[in-house]
Scaffold this motif. Structure first.
Motif, PDB file in Angstrom:
ATOM      1  N   VAL A  57      -6.038  -8.996   3.820  1.00 16.28           N
ATOM      2  CA  VAL A  57      -4.684  -8.541   3.517  1.00 16.28           C
ATOM      3  C   VAL A  57      -4.346  -8.945   2.085  1.00 16.28           C
ATOM      4  N   GLY A  58      -3.635  -8.056   1.399  1.00 13.35           N
ATOM      5  CA  GLY A  58      -3.146  -8.321   0.057  1.00 13.35           C
ATOM      6  C   GLY A  58      -1.672  -7.999  -0.048  1.00 13.35           C
ATOM      7  N   VAL A  59      -1.060  -8.406  -1.162  1.00 16.02           N
ATOM      8  CA  VAL A  59       0.377  -8.205  -1.383  1.00 16.02           C
ATOM      9  C   VAL A  59       0.569  -7.341  -2.614  1.00 16.02           C
ATOM     10  N   VAL A  60       1.263  -6.215  -2.439  1.00 13.18           N
ATOM     11  CA  VAL A  60       1.498  -5.239  -3.509  1.00 13.18           C
ATOM     12  C   VAL A  60       2.877  -4.633  -3.309  1.00 13.18           C
ATOM     13  N   ASP A  61       3.639  -4.463  -4.367  1.00 13.06           N
ATOM     14  CA  ASP A  61       4.886  -3.704  -4.286  1.00 13.06           C
ATOM     15  C   ASP A  61       4.513  -2.226  -4.384  1.00 13.06           C
ATOM     16  N   VAL A  62       4.150  -1.647  -3.258  1.00 13.09           N
ATOM     17  CA  VAL A  62       3.600  -0.286  -3.241  1.00 13.09           C
ATOM     18  C   VAL A  62       4.637   0.741  -3.674  1.00 13.09           C
ATOM     19  N   ASN A  63       5.851   0.650  -3.141  1.00 14.98           N
ATOM     20  CA  ASN A  63       6.861   1.673  -3.425  1.00 14.98           C
ATOM     21  C   ASN A  63       7.785   1.305  -4.575  1.00 14.98           C
ATOM     22  N   LYS A  64       7.479   0.189  -5.268  1.00 14.10           N
ATOM     23  CA  LYS A  64       8.176  -0.205  -6.498  1.00 14.10           C
ATOM     24  C   LYS A  64       9.689  -0.337  -6.303  1.00 14.10           C
ATOM     25  N   ASP A  65      10.055  -0.953  -5.173  1.00 17.40           N
ATOM     26  CA  ASP A  65      11.477  -1.206  -4.913  1.00 17.40           C
ATOM     27  C   ASP A  65      11.849  -2.654  -5.189  1.00 17.40           C
ATOM     28  N   GLY A  66      10.919  -3.420  -5.768  1.00 18.33           N
ATOM     29  CA  GLY A  66      11.178  -4.808  -6.080  1.00 18.33           C
ATOM     30  C   GLY A  66      10.875  -5.771  -4.955  1.00 18.33           C
ATOM     31  N   ARG A  67      10.446  -5.241  -3.798  1.00 15.57           N
ATOM     32  CA  ARG A  67      10.098  -6.095  -2.673  1.00 15.57           C
ATOM     33  C   ARG A  67       8.590  -5.998  -2.412  1.00 15.57           C
ATOM     34  N   PRO A  68       7.903  -7.132  -2.277  1.00 12.13           N
ATOM     35  CA  PRO A  68       6.463  -7.087  -2.057  1.00 12.13           C
ATOM     36  C   PRO A  68       6.106  -6.578  -0.664  1.00 12.13           C
ATOM     37  N   ASP A  69       5.186  -5.640  -0.621  1.00 13.22           N
ATOM     38  CA  ASP A  69       4.695  -5.066   0.626  1.00 13.22           C
ATOM     39  C   ASP A  69       3.321  -5.646   0.942  1.00 13.22           C
ATOM     40  N   LEU A  70       2.791  -5.311   2.119  1.00 12.90           N
ATOM     41  CA  LEU A  70       1.471  -5.758   2.537  1.00 12.90           C
ATOM     42  C   LEU A  70       0.521  -4.578   2.595  1.00 12.90           C
ATOM     43  N   VAL A  71      -0.722  -4.799   2.176  1.00  6.75           N
ATOM     44  CA  VAL A  71      -1.781  -3.803   2.312  1.00  6.75           C
ATOM     45  C   VAL A  71      -2.902  -4.452   3.108  1.00  6.75           C
ATOM     46  N   SER A  72      -3.277  -3.811   4.213  1.00 11.14           N
ATOM     47  CA  SER A  72      -4.344  -4.340   5.053  1.00 11.14           C
ATOM     48  C   SER A  72      -5.048  -3.196   5.746  1.00 11.14           C
ATOM     49  N   GLY A  73      -6.347  -3.043   5.457  1.00 12.55           N
ATOM     50  CA  GLY A  73      -7.127  -2.005   6.110  1.00 12.55           C
ATOM     51  C   GLY A  73      -6.623  -0.616   5.818  1.00 12.55           C
ATOM     52  N   ASP A  74      -6.239   0.108   6.862  1.00 15.45           N
ATOM     53  CA  ASP A  74      -5.842   1.512   6.729  1.00 15.45           C
ATOM     54  C   ASP A  74      -4.357   1.706   6.445  1.00 15.45           C
ATOM     55  N   PHE A  75      -3.611   0.621   6.291  1.00 13.09           N
ATOM     56  CA  PHE A  75      -2.160   0.764   6.207  1.00 13.09           C
ATOM     57  C   PHE A  75      -1.550  -0.102   5.114  1.00 13.09           C
ATOM     58  N   TRP A  76      -0.369   0.360   4.636  1.00  9.22           N
ATOM     59  CA  TRP A  76       0.509  -0.570   3.931  1.00  9.22           C
ATOM     60  C   TRP A  76       1.783  -0.711   4.742  1.00  9.22           C
ATOM     61  N   ARG A 129       8.000  -3.583   9.514  1.00  8.82           N
ATOM     62  CA  ARG A 129       7.857  -2.805  10.742  1.00  8.82           C
ATOM     63  C   ARG A 129       7.365  -1.377  10.466  1.00  8.82           C
ATOM     64  N   LYS A 130       7.760  -0.833   9.324  1.00 11.16           N
ATOM     65  CA  LYS A 130       7.347   0.526   8.993  1.00 11.16           C
ATOM     66  C   LYS A 130       6.011   0.482   8.272  1.00 11.16           C
ATOM     67  N   ARG A 131       5.033   1.228   8.794  1.00  9.13           N
ATOM     68  CA  ARG A 131       3.723   1.229   8.151  1.00  9.13           C
ATOM     69  C   ARG A 131       3.325   2.639   7.757  1.00  9.13           C
ATOM     70  N   HIS A 132       2.460   2.709   6.744  1.00 12.09           N
ATOM     71  CA  HIS A 132       2.057   3.990   6.168  1.00 12.09           C
ATOM     72  C   HIS A 132       0.524   4.037   6.107  1.00 12.09           C
ATOM     73  N   LEU A 133      -0.033   5.152   6.547  1.00 15.27           N
ATOM     74  CA  LEU A 133      -1.490   5.321   6.538  1.00 15.27           C
ATOM     75  C   LEU A 133      -1.980   5.546   5.112  1.00 15.27           C
ATOM     76  N   ILE A 134      -3.017   4.791   4.704  1.00 12.21           N
ATOM     77  CA  ILE A 134      -3.597   4.984   3.372  1.00 12.21           C
ATOM     78  C   ILE A 134      -5.064   5.375   3.421  1.00 12.21           C
ATOM     79  N   GLY A 135      -5.706   5.279   4.590  1.00  8.19           N
ATOM     80  CA  GLY A 135      -7.121   5.633   4.641  1.00  8.19           C
ATOM     81  C   GLY A 135      -7.709   5.404   6.014  1.00  8.19           C
ATOM     82  N   ASN A 136      -9.007   5.572   6.092  1.00  6.99           N
ATOM     83  CA  ASN A 136      -9.746   5.348   7.325  1.00  6.99           C
ATOM     84  C   ASN A 136     -10.992   4.542   6.991  1.00  6.99           C
ATOM     85  N   GLN A 137     -10.839   3.223   7.018  1.00  5.93           N
ATOM     86  CA  GLN A 137     -11.962   2.359   6.706  1.00  5.93           C
ATOM     87  C   GLN A 137     -13.061   2.529   7.757  1.00  5.93           C
ATOM     88  N   LYS A 138     -14.289   2.583   7.317  1.00  8.15           N
ATOM     89  CA  LYS A 138     -15.398   2.777   8.241  1.00  8.15           C
ATOM     90  C   LYS A 138     -15.572   1.552   9.115  1.00  8.15           C
TER      91      LYS A 138
END
Length: 376
Positions: free
Chosen positions: A39-58, A70-79
């Motif tokens: 898991v990593g920490v990234v402000d994905v949507n640039k709203d000033g709040r740090p989000d989480l990125v882990s596996g297939d979701f942020w 609570r709200k998650r967004h699909l970013i990929g399909n890790q093998k």
């Protein structure tokens, strides 16, 4: 705008004075029952709040405390390979310099180092995968400023393959710099001989910059990633903190020099009661101005084939009292009660409190331990 405090895993040499600090209180917060190990920490949507990125979701941070992540967004399909997702790190870096933070990862099974391109705020689509290179089996990946220019380089731990690092250049391209013909399990980086240059630590010695001369002064076994290079006892010499990633033991190695300047290392036990100390960080989580050791038992590192596989799992921090490390339990118990670590976790101030929280992924799920400060 809230301030993002992100601990990157780059270790610093620190001169320390010692006074006991009151224990830190943590609030445990469930995010997802996924089994990604990073898991990593990234402000994905640039709203000033740090989000989480882990596996297939942020996972989206929120102004409403009830809606945190609570709200998650699909970013990929890790093998997936058997019981592993081939995704063993989450390093934030704006690779293409478009102002959006991307992430870098690598996997054991695909043996490929790659970066995932963040499309930017408001774009609900999967992140494009860009291969950096086929580097050999990737135990995990770390980011260190190897050449001292203030910009991180990307360093995969590739057991039984050459040691190398990758430097970001123009047009989102990486150049490979070779260091040594082989490496084992475990990797660290820091100034071992206090000459102002960062050295690599591998399982059978340390590689002195800038020519990467190997000094076979120790044998660390299936060591952690990272191996920490820090001045534990405040004597102005760099020591090492080493976990056993696939066995029992957590130790620190005290560096000593004799009158002729010959170096030796004294092995000291921190904890021999737990196995699979695979990942760790060195950061001030108590707020007393001194760094602590944060680590835990990786849950099912080799799918129950490691010593201690059926022992309870746990997450801990250790404070230095001037003579030894003292263990403080954050979470402990059988899986589902205690929380183990994955292979790459993050420390970041997720709520703007000024205190770093602990975000831990793993085969036992993704959870946050919110840092509520030192209690008395």
């Amino acid at each position: 705008m809230k301030t993002l405090l992100l601990i990157t895993g780059i270790t610093l040499l620190t001169s320390i004075t010692y006074q006991p600090a009151p224990p830190v209180r943590f609030t445990r917060y469930f995010v997802a029952a996924e089994s990604y190990e990073s898991v990593g920490v990234v402000d994905v949507n640039k709203d000033g709040r740090p989000d989480l990125v882990s596996g297939d979701f942020w996972y989206e941070n929120a102004a409403d405390p009830k809606a945190l992540f609570r709200k998650r967004h699909l970013i990929g399909n890790q093998k997936r390979f058997d019981q592993y997702y081939d995704d063993f790190s989450t390093i934030p870096l704006d690779v293409n310099k478009d102002g959006n933070i991307d992430v870098l990862t690598g996997g054991w099974f695909g043996a490929t180092l790659r970066w995932l391109e963040n499309p930017g705020p408001g774009k609900e689509k999967q992140w494009t995968i860009h291969d950096i290179g086929n580097v050999g089996n990737v135990e995990t990946v770390r980011a260190w400023d190897v050449d001292g220019d203030g910009i991180i380089e990307i360093v995969p731990n590739n057991p039984n393959h050459p040691l190398k690092y990758f430097k970001l250049g123009q047009n989102s391209t990486f150049s490979q710099i070779n260091v040594a013909p082989t490496q084992g399990h475990g990797l660290g980086f820091g100034d071992v001989n206090d000459d102002g240059k960062g050295d690599f630590i591998v399982s059978d010695g340390w590689l002195e910059a800038p020519n990467w001369t190997l000094h076979k002064e120790f044998a660390l076994g299936t060591a952690s990633v990272p191996i920490l290079v820090v001045d534990v006892n405040g004597d102005k010499k760099s020591d090492m903190i080493v976990g056993q990633g696939h066995g029992y033991g957590l130790h620190w190695y005290e560096q000593t020099l004799d009158e002729q300047g010959r170096r030796s290392w004294k092995k000291n036990t921190i904890d021999d009661k737990n196995s699979q100390y695979h990942v760790m960080e060195w950061a001030d989580i108590t707020g007393d101005g001194k760094p602590e050791l944060i680590t835990g038992k990786r849950y099912r590192a080799h799918n129950d084939n490691d010593p201690g596989a059926y022992d309870h799992v746990g997450l801990y921090y250790f404070t230095w009292n001037g003579k030894t490390f003292e263990k403080h339990t954050i979470s402990y118990g059988q899986p589902g009660v205690g929380k183990g670590t994955g292979i790459y976790f993050a420390l970041a101030d997720l709520r703007g409190t000024g205190r770093p929280d602990i975000i831990v992924a793993g085969k036992d799920g993704l959870e946050i331990f919110f840092n509520e400060g030192a209690g008395r």
